[in-house]
Design a protein around this motif. Structure first.
Motif, PDB file in Angstrom:
ATOM      1  N   GLU A  67       0.831  -1.203   0.000  1.00 14.75           N
ATOM      2  CA  GLU A  67       0.000   0.000   0.000  1.00 14.75           C
ATOM      3  C   GLU A  67       0.870   1.260   0.000  1.00 14.75           C
ATOM      4  OE1 GLU A  67      -2.538   1.733  -0.140  1.00 14.75           O
ATOM      5  OE2 GLU A  67      -4.360   0.579   0.150  1.00 14.75           O
ATOM      6  N   GLY A  68       0.190   2.393  -0.203  1.00 19.22           N
ATOM      7  CA  GLY A  68       0.736   3.712   0.061  1.00 19.22           C
ATOM      8  C   GLY A  68       2.046   4.087  -0.602  1.00 19.22           C
ATOM      9  N   PRO A  69       2.297   3.785  -1.888  1.00 14.66           N
ATOM     10  CA  PRO A  69       3.600   4.117  -2.474  1.00 14.66           C
ATOM     11  C   PRO A  69       3.800   5.615  -2.632  1.00 14.66           C
ATOM     12  CG  PRO A  69       2.075   3.420  -4.195  1.00 14.66           C
ATOM     13  CD  PRO A  69       1.370   3.212  -2.878  1.00 14.66           C
ATOM     14  N   VAL A  70       5.034   6.055  -2.419  1.00 18.56           N
ATOM     15  CA  VAL A  70       5.384   7.469  -2.622  1.00 18.56           C
ATOM     16  C   VAL A  70       6.834   7.539  -3.082  1.00 18.56           C
ATOM     17  CG1 VAL A  70       6.070   7.836  -0.195  1.00 18.56           C
ATOM     18  CG2 VAL A  70       5.385   9.786  -1.607  1.00 18.56           C
ATOM     19  N   TRP A  71       7.102   8.413  -4.045  1.00 11.37           N
ATOM     20  CA  TRP A  71       8.455   8.575  -4.588  1.00 11.37           C
ATOM     21  C   TRP A  71       9.167   9.702  -3.847  1.00 11.37           C
ATOM     22  CZ3 TRP A  71      11.271   5.672  -7.821  1.00 11.37           C
ATOM     23  CH2 TRP A  71      12.441   6.225  -8.358  1.00 11.37           C
ATOM     24  N   ASN A  72      10.388   9.432  -3.407  1.00 11.82           N
ATOM     25  CA  ASN A  72      11.210  10.456  -2.786  1.00 11.82           C
ATOM     26  C   ASN A  72      12.173  11.011  -3.834  1.00 11.82           C
ATOM     27  OD1 ASN A  72      12.650  12.120  -1.107  1.00 11.82           O
ATOM     28  ND2 ASN A  72      13.871  10.482  -0.205  1.00 11.82           N
ATOM     29  N   HIS A  73      11.898  12.213  -4.293  1.00 13.77           N
ATOM     30  CA  HIS A  73      12.698  12.820  -5.357  1.00 13.77           C
ATOM     31  C   HIS A  73      14.112  13.147  -4.885  1.00 13.77           C
ATOM     32  CE1 HIS A  73       9.514  13.390  -8.418  1.00 13.77           C
ATOM     33  NE2 HIS A  73       8.723  13.430  -7.361  1.00 13.77           N
ATOM     34  N   GLN A  74      14.295  13.379  -3.587  1.00 18.39           N
ATOM     35  CA  GLN A  74      15.620  13.726  -3.083  1.00 18.39           C
ATOM     36  C   GLN A  74      16.588  12.549  -3.150  1.00 18.39           C
ATOM     37  OE1 GLN A  74      16.532  16.866  -2.281  1.00 18.39           O
ATOM     38  NE2 GLN A  74      14.472  17.423  -2.967  1.00 18.39           N
ATOM     39  N   GLY A  75      16.053  11.336  -3.035  1.00 18.10           N
ATOM     40  CA  GLY A  75      16.925  10.173  -3.054  1.00 18.10           C
ATOM     41  C   GLY A  75      16.702   9.230  -4.210  1.00 18.10           C
ATOM     42  N   ASP A  76      15.729   9.565  -5.078  1.00 15.89           N
ATOM     43  CA  ASP A  76      15.395   8.714  -6.232  1.00 15.89           C
ATOM     44  C   ASP A  76      15.075   7.284  -5.809  1.00 15.89           C
ATOM     45  OD1 ASP A  76      15.576  10.685  -8.188  1.00 15.89           O
ATOM     46  OD2 ASP A  76      17.729  10.385  -8.462  1.00 15.89           O
ATOM     47  N   TYR A  77      14.129   7.155  -4.902  1.00 15.18           N
ATOM     48  CA  TYR A  77      13.681   5.828  -4.496  1.00 15.18           C
ATOM     49  C   TYR A  77      12.213   5.877  -4.098  1.00 15.18           C
ATOM     50  CZ  TYR A  77      14.634   7.547   0.293  1.00 15.18           C
ATOM     51  OH  TYR A  77      14.661   8.284   1.454  1.00 15.18           O
ATOM     52  N   LEU A  78      11.610   4.713  -4.048  1.00 15.38           N
ATOM     53  CA  LEU A  78      10.203   4.566  -3.686  1.00 15.38           C
ATOM     54  C   LEU A  78      10.093   4.023  -2.267  1.00 15.38           C
ATOM     55  CD1 LEU A  78       7.297   4.604  -5.239  1.00 15.38           C
ATOM     56  CD2 LEU A  78       7.494   2.115  -4.976  1.00 15.38           C
ATOM     57  N   LEU A  79       9.139   4.543  -1.519  1.00 15.10           N
ATOM     58  CA  LEU A  79       8.760   3.988  -0.229  1.00 15.10           C
ATOM     59  C   LEU A  79       7.337   3.463  -0.344  1.00 15.10           C
ATOM     60  CD1 LEU A  79      10.097   6.797   2.133  1.00 15.10           C
ATOM     61  CD2 LEU A  79      11.097   4.524   1.831  1.00 15.10           C
ATOM     62  N   PHE A  80       7.042   2.362   0.313  1.00 10.01           N
ATOM     63  CA  PHE A  80       5.667   1.872   0.337  1.00 10.01           C
ATOM     64  C   PHE A  80       5.448   1.052   1.600  1.00 10.01           C
ATOM     65  CE2 PHE A  80       8.041  -1.458  -1.811  1.00 10.01           C
ATOM     66  CZ  PHE A  80       7.465  -2.659  -1.383  1.00 10.01           C
ATOM     67  N   SER A  81       4.188   0.942   1.983  1.00 14.12           N
ATOM     68  CA  SER A  81       3.813   0.229   3.203  1.00 14.12           C
ATOM     69  C   SER A  81       3.445  -1.216   2.906  1.00 14.12           C
ATOM     70  CB  SER A  81       2.591   0.904   3.853  1.00 14.12           C
ATOM     71  OG  SER A  81       2.830   2.246   4.190  1.00 14.12           O
ATOM     72  N   ASP A  82       3.675  -2.070   3.883  1.00 15.05           N
ATOM     73  CA  ASP A  82       2.977  -3.350   3.961  1.00 15.05           C
ATOM     74  C   ASP A  82       2.200  -3.294   5.271  1.00 15.05           C
ATOM     75  OD1 ASP A  82       2.165  -6.071   4.440  1.00 15.05           O
ATOM     76  OD2 ASP A  82       3.573  -6.659   2.875  1.00 15.05           O
ATOM     77  N   THR A  83       0.906  -3.069   5.149  1.00 17.85           N
ATOM     78  CA  THR A  83       0.086  -2.844   6.339  1.00 17.85           C
ATOM     79  C   THR A  83       0.058  -4.056   7.255  1.00 17.85           C
ATOM     80  OG1 THR A  83      -1.946  -3.569   5.217  1.00 17.85           O
ATOM     81  CG2 THR A  83      -1.398  -1.234   5.086  1.00 17.85           C
ATOM     82  N   ARG A  84       0.145  -5.251   6.682  1.00 20.18           N
ATOM     83  CA  ARG A  84       0.049  -6.478   7.477  1.00 20.18           C
ATOM     84  C   ARG A  84       1.385  -6.888   8.077  1.00 20.18           C
ATOM     85  NH1 ARG A  84      -4.093  -9.801   3.421  1.00 20.18           N
ATOM     86  NH2 ARG A  84      -5.807  -8.311   3.623  1.00 20.18           N
ATOM     87  N   LEU A  85       2.473  -6.604   7.387  1.00 21.41           N
ATOM     88  CA  LEU A  85       3.793  -6.922   7.919  1.00 21.41           C
ATOM     89  C   LEU A  85       4.348  -5.807   8.794  1.00 21.41           C
ATOM     90  CD1 LEU A  85       5.545  -8.664   4.873  1.00 21.41           C
ATOM     91  CD2 LEU A  85       4.425  -9.704   6.842  1.00 21.41           C
ATOM     92  N   ASN A  86       3.592  -4.705   8.930  1.00 18.90           N
ATOM     93  CA  ASN A  86       3.975  -3.595   9.804  1.00 18.90           C
ATOM     94  C   ASN A  86       5.353  -3.050   9.427  1.00 18.90           C
ATOM     95  OD1 ASN A  86       3.877  -1.726  11.847  1.00 18.90           O
ATOM     96  ND2 ASN A  86       3.859  -3.202  13.537  1.00 18.90           N
ATOM     97  N   THR A  87       5.547  -2.872   8.126  1.00 21.92           N
ATOM     98  CA  THR A  87       6.857  -2.476   7.612  1.00 21.92           C
ATOM     99  C   THR A  87       6.696  -1.445   6.498  1.00 21.92           C
ATOM    100  OG1 THR A  87       7.734  -4.695   8.077  1.00 21.92           O
ATOM    101  CG2 THR A  87       8.986  -3.337   6.534  1.00 21.92           C
ATOM    102  N   ILE A  88       7.587  -0.466   6.479  1.00 20.16           N
ATOM    103  CA  ILE A  88       7.745   0.403   5.314  1.00 20.16           C
ATOM    104  C   ILE A  88       8.969  -0.091   4.556  1.00 20.16           C
ATOM    105  CG2 ILE A  88       8.278   2.726   4.472  1.00 20.16           C
ATOM    106  CD1 ILE A  88       6.740   3.848   6.848  1.00 20.16           C
TER     107      ILE A  88
END
Length: 337
Positions: free
Chosen positions: A64-85
């Motif tokens: 879930e919840g993907p977002v691109w970080n332009h400062q570091g050129d990478y993607l962050l996203f959630s796994d709501t069930r694994l409690n992990t970004i």
């Protein structure tokens, strides 16, 4: 409740004993079975119908919840069930960025204790919809320090903030359905707010409930001119994207149905989830088993049909659309529009 918790313990043990997540690999492969459907010629301005969808990561639980970080050129996203970004980059592939990302207790809280919607705010930090702690929280990208931004409305705890967007003036808009509660809609022990609401968190820190009559508000986004607010409803009976005008004070006006997926796809269950608005006004909506692409008038242009439950998407700074779907992370290149 005891049976429910026992099931959760078994699931967590299986994940620990039989991990299928591959970290640290930047390779990708075609995602078989996916296709791009064209419903209007304008789709070809946005995406090449012959292009292949890439599979970047699999074996997670619910992405879930993907977002691109332009400062570091990478993607962050959630796994709501694994409690992990998670973090994904073309250089290093899939990495764990933060665990636990949400609920930090020793016991099992719910089926979805982690974060859901993410954004990079104007300060350059993560702002997360924290299911497990029932709050909107700011997370420093470097120190990973948590700073709660909003935890209550009228002295009542939120149910489980789900998705969020930020206005150019700095105010946030977010949704609060019950998906992160231990028993979701049936939860009478933990739930404090009756409505599945939509909220505005202004620059002063004040939280206001602005919409109360939607069954399951989920994805949320602003128009390119920042004068309209879109809210997706993840309800198979009312699979709408609603549109609300915003005035100069950022108060909302009367809402209208922007798109009804029952009319677009009458033979498919198409409740909407995450939504994103492209800088050129095109709307990308996760609904059913893919990403629906609409123009600013709500006209259906096409679909990226994946064949699996699709949660959300995000525009990468590298020209790709990143998609979180079921246990997977995927991407597809977009045309230069």
């Amino acid at each position: 409740m005891k049976i429910y918790k026992n099931i959760q313990v078994v699931i967590l043990l299986l994940i620990i004993l039989f991990p299928s997540i591959v970290l640290g690999q930047a390779s990708s492969k075609p995602f078989d079975g996916a296709k791009i459907e064209v419903f209007h010629p304008d789709l070809k301005k946005i995406i090449d119908p012959s292009t292949k969808i890439e599979l970047l990561a699999a074996g997670l639980e619910w992405t879930e919840g993907p977002v691109w970080n332009h400062q570091g050129d990478y993607l962050l996203f959630s796994d709501t069930r694994l409690n992990t970004i998670y973090k994904w980059s073309s250089k290093n592939g899939l990495e764990k960025f933060l665990e636990p990302a949400g609920y930090q207790g020793a016991d099992i809280y719910s089926e979805e204790p982690g974060t859901n919607g993410l954004l990079i705010n104007q300060k350059g930090n993560i702002v997360a919809c924290d299911h497990g702690n029932r709050q909107i929280v700011e997370i420093d990208l470097n120190t990973k320090k948590f700073t709660p931004l909003s935890t209550h409305w009228n002295q009542l705890r939120f149910s489980s903030p789900n998705d969020i967007c930020q206005h150019q003036r700095g105010d946030y808009f977010f949704t609060d359905p019950p998906y992160g509660l231990p028993n979701r809609e049936r939860d009478t022990l933990n739930r404090e707010i009756t409505a599945n609401g939509v909220y505005r968190l202004d620059r002063s820190g004040k939280t206001t409930q602005i919409i109360t009559d939607l069954t399951r508000p989920n994805g949320i986004a602003l128009s390119t001119k920042q004068d309209r607010l879109y809210v997706a409803i993840s309800d198979h009976k009312y699979p709408f994207i609603m549109e609300y005008p915003l005035n100069n004070k950022l108060d909302i006006g009367k809402g209208r149905v922007f798109v009804d997926f029952r009319l677009k796809f009458p033979s498919e269950p198409m409740a909407a989830d995450g939504i994103k608005v492209h800088s050129d006004g095109y709307i990308f909506a996760a609904a059913g088993n893919g990403i629906i692409i609409l123009n600013s008038d709500g006209e259906l242009l096409g679909r990226i049909k994946l064949g699996i439950a699709t949660a959300n998407c995000s525009f990468g700074g590298d020209g790709y659309l990143y998609i979180t779907a079921s246990d997977k992370l995927l991407r597809v290149p977009l045309q230069k529009i």
